[in-house]
Motif scaffolding. Structure first.
Motif, PDB file in Angstrom:
ATOM      1  N   GLU A 123      13.698  -5.026  -4.769  1.00 26.55           N
ATOM      2  CA  GLU A 123      13.294  -6.426  -4.608  1.00 26.55           C
ATOM      3  C   GLU A 123      13.908  -7.087  -3.376  1.00 26.55           C
ATOM      4  O   GLU A 123      13.554  -8.216  -3.044  1.00 26.55           O
ATOM      5  CB  GLU A 123      13.638  -7.196  -5.877  1.00 26.55           C
ATOM      6  N   HIS A 161       7.019  -0.636   1.783  1.00 27.91           N
ATOM      7  CA  HIS A 161       6.216  -1.815   1.455  1.00 27.91           C
ATOM      8  C   HIS A 161       5.832  -1.691  -0.017  1.00 27.91           C
ATOM      9  O   HIS A 161       4.714  -1.293  -0.363  1.00 27.91           O
ATOM     10  CB  HIS A 161       4.979  -1.902   2.350  1.00 27.91           C
ATOM     11  N   THR A 173       5.132  -2.669  -3.932  1.00 28.02           N
ATOM     12  CA  THR A 173       4.590  -3.688  -4.834  1.00 28.02           C
ATOM     13  C   THR A 173       4.455  -3.072  -6.220  1.00 28.02           C
ATOM     14  O   THR A 173       4.465  -1.854  -6.381  1.00 28.02           O
ATOM     15  CB  THR A 173       3.208  -4.189  -4.370  1.00 28.02           C
ATOM     16  N   ASP A 174       4.320  -3.927  -7.209  1.00 32.06           N
ATOM     17  CA  ASP A 174       4.029  -3.520  -8.591  1.00 32.06           C
ATOM     18  C   ASP A 174       5.023  -2.503  -9.157  1.00 32.06           C
ATOM     19  O   ASP A 174       4.624  -1.555  -9.830  1.00 32.06           O
ATOM     20  CB  ASP A 174       2.602  -2.954  -8.708  1.00 32.06           C
ATOM     21  N   ASN A 218       3.278   1.883  -2.892  1.00 32.22           N
ATOM     22  CA  ASN A 218       3.891   1.743  -1.570  1.00 32.22           C
ATOM     23  C   ASN A 218       2.775   1.919  -0.558  1.00 32.22           C
ATOM     24  O   ASN A 218       2.109   2.954  -0.559  1.00 32.22           O
ATOM     25  CB  ASN A 218       5.002   2.769  -1.337  1.00 32.22           C
ATOM     26  N   ARG A 278       0.018   0.640  -0.725  1.00 31.15           N
ATOM     27  CA  ARG A 278      -1.167   0.757  -1.592  1.00 31.15           C
ATOM     28  C   ARG A 278      -1.409   2.162  -2.135  1.00 31.15           C
ATOM     29  O   ARG A 278      -2.504   2.486  -2.571  1.00 31.15           O
ATOM     30  CB  ARG A 278      -2.408   0.237  -0.875  1.00 31.15           C
TER      31      ARG A 278
END
Length: 182
Positions: A52, A102, A104-105, A125, A127
């Motif tokens: 985070e 990068h 997310t989720d 990472n 996407r």
């Protein structure tokens, strides 16, 4: 790593580490510990804080940043590897299985192990679905990562950071080195 290359990798690792630390002291031993399941929440908190953090550099960054989440042995090995490879390291960021961070989720799953704790992180990472397992041990400074095991969910390729470092040290000793991934 094939059976025939193991002695070469071990020899190269010994050469790369000569004067730095005795090989048995290099990788943290995974010994049985009395880590209670309730005590592993701190292990997950450490990994959550990394994922985070907006400026997290993964296994890179200055010594103090690495020592804040890695065991001293793993941090020093990663610093020596960066020095030997002109900061290329193993050619990708093992904590996210990519050249870029990068994330997310992220979803976390933590369990006690005989040596401490394990935090499994499933995330996107850039996407792409990724999965990384952090093996943690309790140190005088608190929970620290002793090794990173990653799996690319699309290819099912799995790696262990300490093995990748040993292979890279061996390649450097042979006069070969990792290539800049960019």
């Amino acid at each position: 790593m094939s059976r025939s290359t193991r002695p070469l990798v071990a020899s190269a690792l010994c050469l790369a580490l000569a004067g730095c630390a005795a090989v048995p002291d290099f990788w943290p031993a995974r010994t049985q510990t009395a880590a209670a399941p309730t005590g592993i929440a701190g292990a997950e908190d450490l990994i959550r804080a990394l994922f985070e953090a907006p400026d997290w550099e993964g296994t890179g960054g200055p010594r103090q940043a690495r020592l804040a989440w890695m065991t001293p042995a793993l941090a020093e090995a990663s610093l020596r590897l960066d020095a030997a490879t002109d900061d290329i390291g193993v050619g990708m960021e093992p904590s996210v299985g990519s050249n870029y961070i990068h994330v997310t989720d992220a979803r976390y799953q933590t369990r006690a192990t005989p040596w401490g704790a394990e935090v499994l992180v499933r995330f996107q990472n850039t996407r792409q679905p990724r999965e990384t397992r952090f093996e943690l041990v309790m140190t005088d400074a608190g929970w620290r990562v002793a090794d990173i095991v990653g799996t690319d969910l699309e290819t099912r390729r799995t790696w262990r950071y300490t093995n990748m470092m040993a292979e890279t040290f061996a390649a450097v000793a042979r006069g070969e080195g990792p290539r800049d991934p960019s």
